[in-house]
Design a protein around this motif. Structure first.
Motif, mmCIF file in Angstrom:
data_model
loop_
_atom_site.group_PDB
_atom_site.id
_atom_site.type_symbol
_atom_site.label_atom_id
_atom_site.label_comp_id
_atom_site.label_asym_id
_atom_site.label_seq_id
_atom_site.Cartn_x
_atom_site.Cartn_y
_atom_site.Cartn_z
ATOM 1 N N GLU A 4 -15.773 -1.607 9.917
ATOM 2 C CA GLU A 4 -15.643 -2.377 8.683
ATOM 3 C C GLU A 4 -16.959 -3.072 8.349
ATOM 4 O OE1 GLU A 4 -12.854 -5.872 8.208
ATOM 5 O OE2 GLU A 4 -11.792 -4.336 7.062
ATOM 6 N N GLN B 70 0.827 -1.190 0.000
ATOM 7 C CA GLN B 70 0.000 0.000 0.000
ATOM 8 C C GLN B 70 0.866 1.246 0.000
ATOM 9 O OE1 GLN B 70 -3.236 -0.081 2.744
ATOM 10 N NE2 GLN B 70 -3.941 -1.991 1.843
ATOM 11 N N ASP C 179 -2.080 -9.111 5.310
ATOM 12 C CA ASP C 179 -3.422 -8.897 5.851
ATOM 13 C C ASP C 179 -3.873 -10.151 6.588
ATOM 14 O OD1 ASP C 179 -3.360 -6.406 4.706
ATOM 15 O OD2 ASP C 179 -4.255 -7.091 2.826
ATOM 16 N N ARG D 266 -17.013 2.025 6.717
ATOM 17 C CA ARG D 266 -16.097 2.494 7.755
ATOM 18 C C ARG D 266 -16.798 3.443 8.694
ATOM 19 N NH1 ARG D 266 -10.987 4.840 5.003
ATOM 20 N NH2 ARG D 266 -10.838 6.101 6.879
ATOM 21 N N ASP E 278 -10.481 -2.506 -0.348
ATOM 22 C CA ASP E 278 -10.933 -2.043 0.956
ATOM 23 C C ASP E 278 -12.452 -1.882 0.969
ATOM 24 O OD1 ASP E 278 -10.986 0.027 -0.832
ATOM 25 O OD2 ASP E 278 -9.350 1.125 0.093
#
Lengths: 467, 306
Positions: free
Chosen positions: A214, A105, A134, A209, A203
């Motif tokens: 999430e 990222q 992740d 968010r 994402d």
């Protein structure tokens, strides 16, 4: 072979039959002789068959590695005796699958990330740029017995394993009814039930968010009912502990439920090429001392706690297209969701005067009505390759602080937004590589270009995904 | 206020849909078939006594279907689900069975019929490894391309229909007798017609013709897919051309749901014809039932073999 054996046995028995008329010893001798003869013949037969089988195998190897021709050589006969096949996934061991994901990222170096104008569902610390691993998802599922099925999804991160989902579901209630219990992703919205490996972007939308951090999951019970109609209609209700945003751990500490969800989903096909689903849901939660961050009027970070009633409406829509309903070559997916959240309650400020802040343990009303939406389109233009675009928008809406906060805290009026573009390549349905570019305006006074490279590998018996 | 209106709307919709659903559920038996061939077979055995919906059509790859809302709704109303099994529908059927909340169609219940369980499966892999592609642990699931399998499945299905709907058991048995006699007669005819095809070398797109090849004695010399379920790349096709030079074939077989691109490319380069076989009922305009499916399959094979 199976056919010739009984024939040989019958022949042997026929031979034995007349000899029994002779004297006993003769008969015994005769039987003995016949037995050896029979065994010899059987051995011969066996050898003969083995030789022929070997010859066939050798021939099939010469023909090619397809391994088909050995079978076609003797295709004139009727099919062999049917044998029952083992139904899939009924082994006693649970079906196990692993999903490995990681990314690179490229981001700005920010101390803290949040959504301006939203008393957020927590905040991300900005340390996660560069290469990163992740969550690794470990999934196990199986039928418990004739009545229940159970499922576990554990996210493995350094030093800990988070239980994402762990639930049981009834199998045999019938009449379209189903009860689920344990920790499960709430059925509200569209994306909420999907694990990150099923997302079309690297994402979650900003909307998720802002709403939940999430996603929203319950520790509780879910009841759902599918109507016996031509058009798909499902209604459901969930009750849970309510210890996750927009609830809080304090709100979860009670008898009864801290959060409730009601949902309805409607869907169907239009012709052979189009299918759609739409849903509406309501989530209510009663958080107690829900923690948050706020920059006070002196520009110093303060911790706040909010208690009250939070009610969210979520509407979702998804439309999928594939020529003749065959998505292998090309397919298109359009999805959008909208939420509107109304919160009313009391905010208290944890004293930060020692750090030079102005917030000295004040408590007063904080009410808000906020909303947001996203829309995204993903197109598979050729096998293995997809591309997609997403637009996110949030509206910090109306926020009202009680008079006690005058000169201490003030609200930010801001509309976070983001554009994302992605392209992904799936060499098989078990592997996916993705590149994503996003232009993020989710924080006041900051425009950030984000680049994400991502991989997802799925091992083992991967269960089917929902529509 | 708006929210109240919404809820009222929803309530009205629910009631209306309920009415629709009740009126639709008139036939004695509601059957959801996973593939068109089983829908056709249920039609042969049950006639008007069953209302059959097919989850897929001939232009859809039965491996790659999504558990669409309409299918969940169909599974919810089904008294019987007739599928191939052997992991062919593993990507969507388990979801339909669970999400529909219909206990009658769960695995192990009489309401779930698996065609593959009535026949002998071939090509059972010795090793299960995804490096070998999308392998089916139970064996090749495309059983219906051999009419002898269809005969065995028809027998088992007729019996199952009788178990689920005892009132119609004699009807199913009678219809099965008629069907079996017609099928035996047609099979003998097909067997005669197919004599010239024995030993014919062919290239297939996917291993969905293995049972057909076994029945007719076709010799499958190559697959277009480098591994089952993996679409061939340009490099795979180049390699295949090389292989075909050493071991020529007469034609390329493809199903209506498989992309024509790869097979057309190979055909152009090698001079072989591409033969699109109906694969299942509805695959071509003439393959309107199971009998016509095999009639048309043989007609196309014989025409290309001349």
């Amino acid at each position: 072979m199976q056919r010739t054996l009984p024939a040989a046995v019958v022949a042997a028995l026929l031979c034995i039959a007349p000899s029994t008329r002779a004297s006993e010893t003769d008969a015994r001798l005769e039987i003995e002789r016949l037995r050896t003869e029979f065994e010899q013949r059987l051995r011969q037969l066996q050898e003969d068959y083995e030789k022929r089988l070997r010859a066939l195998e050798a021939r099939s190897e010469r023909v090619g590695d397809t391994g088909l021709s050995a079978r076609t050589a003797d295709a004139t006969g009727a099919p062999a005796v049917p044998t029952a096949s083992t139904p899939s996934g009924t082994g006693f061991n649970p079906e196990i699958s692993l999903i490995l994901q990681g990314s690179y990222q490229q981001r700005k170096d920010l101390a803290e990330r949040g959504l301006s104008g939203f008393l957020g569902a927590g905040h991300e610390h900005g340390s996660e740029r560069g290469f990163r691993l992740d969550h690794s998802e470990l999934v196990m599922q199986a039928n418990v017995d004739t009545n229940f099925r159970a499922y576990l999804n554990a996210a493995l991160v350094d030093g800990q394993a988070e239980v994402e989902e762990a639930w049981f579901q009834t199998l045999g209630l019938g009449q379209g009814m189903s009860v689920k219990g344990g920790r499960f992703y709430s059925r509200l919205g569209y994306l909420n039930t999907q694990h990150p490996h099923a997302w079309d972007f690297a994402d979650a939308p900003l909307m998720y968010r802002a709403q939940f951090g999430e996603r929203f999951s319950h520790d509780g019970l879910q009841l759902s009912w599918v109507a016996p109609t031509e058009t798909y209609l499902e209604l459901g209700a969930e009750a849970g502990r309510g210890d996750r945003f927009p609830g809080s751990s304090g709100g979860g500490n009670r008898n009864g439920a801290g959060a409730w969800t009601l949902f309805a989903k409607l869907g169907g096909d239009i012709g052979e090429s189009h299918s759609w689903r739409a849903g509406i849901a309501q989530l209510s939660a009663r958080p107690l001392a829900r923690p948050g961050h706020w920059e006070d009027d002196a520009g110093v970070e303060t911790e706040v706690a909010w208690s009250g009633l939070s009610r969210t409406w979520v509407a979702d829509f998804i439309w999928k297209w594939a020529p003749d309903g065959n998505p292998v070559e090309r397919n298109f997916k359009l999805q959008g969701e909208y939420f509107r959240r109304r919160e009313g309650g009391d905010l208290s400020c944890i004293d930060n005067t020692a750090a030079g802040g102005a917030c000295a343990g004040v408590s007063d009303r904080y009410d808000s009505t906020q909303s947001g939406w996203y829309a995204q389109a993903v197109y598979q233009f050729m096998p293995r390759w997809r591309t997609g675009m997403r637009y996110d928008r949030l509206d910090s809406g109306s926020q009202a602080l009680g008079p006690g906060f005058a000169g201490v805290l003030s609200t930010t009026d801001f509309r976070p937004s983001r554009w994302s573009l992605m392209a992904d390549y799936s060499p098989s349905e078990y592997a996916r590589l993705r590149v994503q570019f996003a232009r993020d305006r989710s924080q006041l006074g900051l425009t950030e270009n984000q680049i994400t490279l991502q991989y997802q590998m799925s091992l083992g018996s991967h269960g089917a995904h929902r529509f | 206020m708006n929210i109240q209106k919404c809820m009222q709307c929803l309530l009205v919709t629910v009631c209306a849909l309920w009415g629709l659903g009740v009126s639709a559920a008139q036939a004695a038996l509601q059957v959801l078939a996973c593939e068109p061939e089983w829908a056709a077979l249920v039609g042969e055995l049950a006639g008007d006594r069953a209302q059959v919906v097919s989850a897929t059509n001939a232009r859809q790859d039965p491996h790659r279907i999504e558990a669409r809302p309409s299918l969940i709704a169909a599974a919810r109303r089904a008294d019987l689900v007739v599928c191939t099994g052997a992991d062919l529908e593993t990507g969507w059927l388990p979801l339909l069975q669970r999400e529909s909340g219909n206990a009658r169609i769960l695995p192990g219940q009489p309401g779930y019929f698996e065609a593959a369980a009535a026949v002998r499966l071939i090509e059972r892999p010795a090793v299960l490894d995804r490096v070998l592609g999308d392998v089916h642990a139970a064996g090749n699931p495309h059983v219906h391309t051999d009419p002898r399998n269809v005969a065995l499945i028809a027998k088992a299905l007729a019996q199952r229909l009788g178990e689920i709907d005892p009132a119609g058991a004699t009807i199913y048995a009678d219809r099965h007798r008629t069907f079996a006699a017609r099928w035996a007669e047609a099979s003998a005819r097909w067997q005669r017609q197919a004599q010239p095809l024995r030993g014919l070398p062919v290239v297939v797109y996917h291993r969905n013709w293995s049972y057909l090849a076994e029945w007719l004695g076709l010799r499958v010399v190559a697959d277009l897919e480098p591994k089952p379920g993996i679409e061939p790349s340009a490099r795979d096709l180049e390699r295949l051309i090389e292989q075909l030079r050493a071991q020529p074939a007469r034609m390329v077989l493809r199903a209506p749901y498989q992309s024509p691109r790869a097979s057309d490319w190979i055909a152009q380069r090698s001079g072989m014809p591409v033969v699109m076989l109906p694969y299942t009922v509805g695959g071509t305009a003439t393959a309107r039932d199971l009998f016509e499916l095999f009639d048309d399959t043989l007609r196309r094979l014989l025409a290309a073999a001349q």
